[in-house]
Design a protein around this motif. Sequence first.
Motif, PDB file in Angstrom:
ATOM      1  N   THR A 168       4.456 -11.567  29.277  1.00  8.61           N
ATOM      2  CA  THR A 168       4.602 -10.496  28.293  1.00  8.61           C
ATOM      3  C   THR A 168       3.528 -10.634  27.213  1.00  8.61           C
ATOM      4  O   THR A 168       3.399 -11.694  26.598  1.00  8.61           O
ATOM      5  CB  THR A 168       5.994 -10.530  27.641  1.00  8.61           C
TER       6      THR A 168
ATOM      7  N   THR B 183       5.519  -6.280  23.063  1.00 11.51           N
ATOM      8  CA  THR B 183       6.863  -5.698  23.094  1.00 11.51           C
ATOM      9  C   THR B 183       6.925  -4.589  22.061  1.00 11.51           C
ATOM     10  O   THR B 183       6.617  -4.813  20.890  1.00 11.51           O
ATOM     11  CB  THR B 183       7.943  -6.756  22.787  1.00 11.51           C
TER      12      THR B 183
ATOM     13  N   SER C 207      10.010  -7.899  16.973  1.00 13.41           N
ATOM     14  CA  SER C 207      10.296  -8.894  18.012  1.00 13.41           C
ATOM     15  C   SER C 207      11.646  -8.557  18.622  1.00 13.41           C
ATOM     16  O   SER C 207      12.431  -7.789  18.069  1.00 13.41           O
ATOM     17  CB  SER C 207      10.312 -10.310  17.432  1.00 13.41           C
TER      18      SER C 207
ATOM     19  N   SER D 247      13.978  -8.974  22.715  1.00 12.25           N
ATOM     20  CA  SER D 247      13.835  -9.088  24.165  1.00 12.25           C
ATOM     21  C   SER D 247      14.335  -7.833  24.856  1.00 12.25           C
ATOM     22  O   SER D 247      15.308  -7.207  24.417  1.00 12.25           O
ATOM     23  CB  SER D 247      14.601 -10.315  24.679  1.00 12.25           C
TER      24      SER D 247
ATOM     25  N   GLY E 184      15.433  -6.441  28.771  1.00 10.10           N
ATOM     26  CA  GLY E 184      15.792  -6.944  30.091  1.00 10.10           C
ATOM     27  C   GLY E 184      16.709  -5.985  30.808  1.00 10.10           C
ATOM     28  O   GLY E 184      16.985  -4.881  30.344  1.00 10.10           O
TER      29      GLY E 184
ATOM     30  N   ARG F  77      18.152  -7.786  21.066  1.00  8.91           N
ATOM     31  CA  ARG F  77      18.196  -7.731  22.525  1.00  8.91           C
ATOM     32  C   ARG F  77      18.510  -6.306  22.962  1.00  8.91           C
ATOM     33  O   ARG F  77      19.455  -5.691  22.451  1.00  8.91           O
ATOM     34  CB  ARG F  77      19.264  -8.693  23.066  1.00  8.91           C
TER      35      ARG F  77
END
Length: 247
Positions: free
Chosen positions: A113, A116, A137, A139, A141, A197
């Motif tokens: 990565t 993002t 920042s 994640s 998924g 997330r």
Amino acid sequence: MRLLENIRGRIGAAIGAGVAAICFLVGGAALAFWLSPQQAMEWRRIEGLPELDAAGYTAVSTGDDVAITGTLVDNPSQTDDGLVAYIQERWDVSRPSSSDNDSNSRPTGSWTTIETVIPALTISIAGGNIKTVAASSGSLGGAMHQSAIKQGTSTEKAEYEGRQLPEGSTRLRGFNNGDLVTVVGKKASTGDLIPDRLFGGDRVQLVENIRSGARVMFAIGIGMMICSPIVLVLGVLGGLFGRRKST
């Protein structure tokens, strides 16, 4: 002189085997007893968060942990193919070690990565919409859309999905409006959600994804620890008693 060089070489090989065994042991212990428990704590934390509709979210206090599941709606596209949040990944090729004498060894590749992008998003849940703040920042998924791969120009290549992909190739993966997502984060003082997330799927799928990752880490860690003495014994025996190439 050649005898001394041979002895030094064998001792060096034995020491190298010892270092490799220690790396296996330490790395395995870190996976099994640190990273895996961290993941286990995360899925238990998310599993324990209450299911919220719009009214329930409004009642949540500022700074509280939140997990909501809903549908992305009315968000501006960030890419030409309609992704509203995405990660950019680069294909990196690892070459076989120069000490690897296996003629069948080949370069291997992995996606790294490099960017993002999580802008402010609108998510429709039962009873209304929830807005998130842009995150520098976090994640991404779960189930994501993938853009066409832009091939690099490097001569270094590794196999990906049945073809040789050049190093430096890039791809985008992310979410479109209409996708079901689960967002985990904290409630901001403005009432919006600060995401850490963003997962493509519902909460049950997210929890199972993290739980499976924790189990895999634990299994790999234990396997590495079991292999540590084997690596040591075989490496030492091979270094001390194996045949040396004449120079």
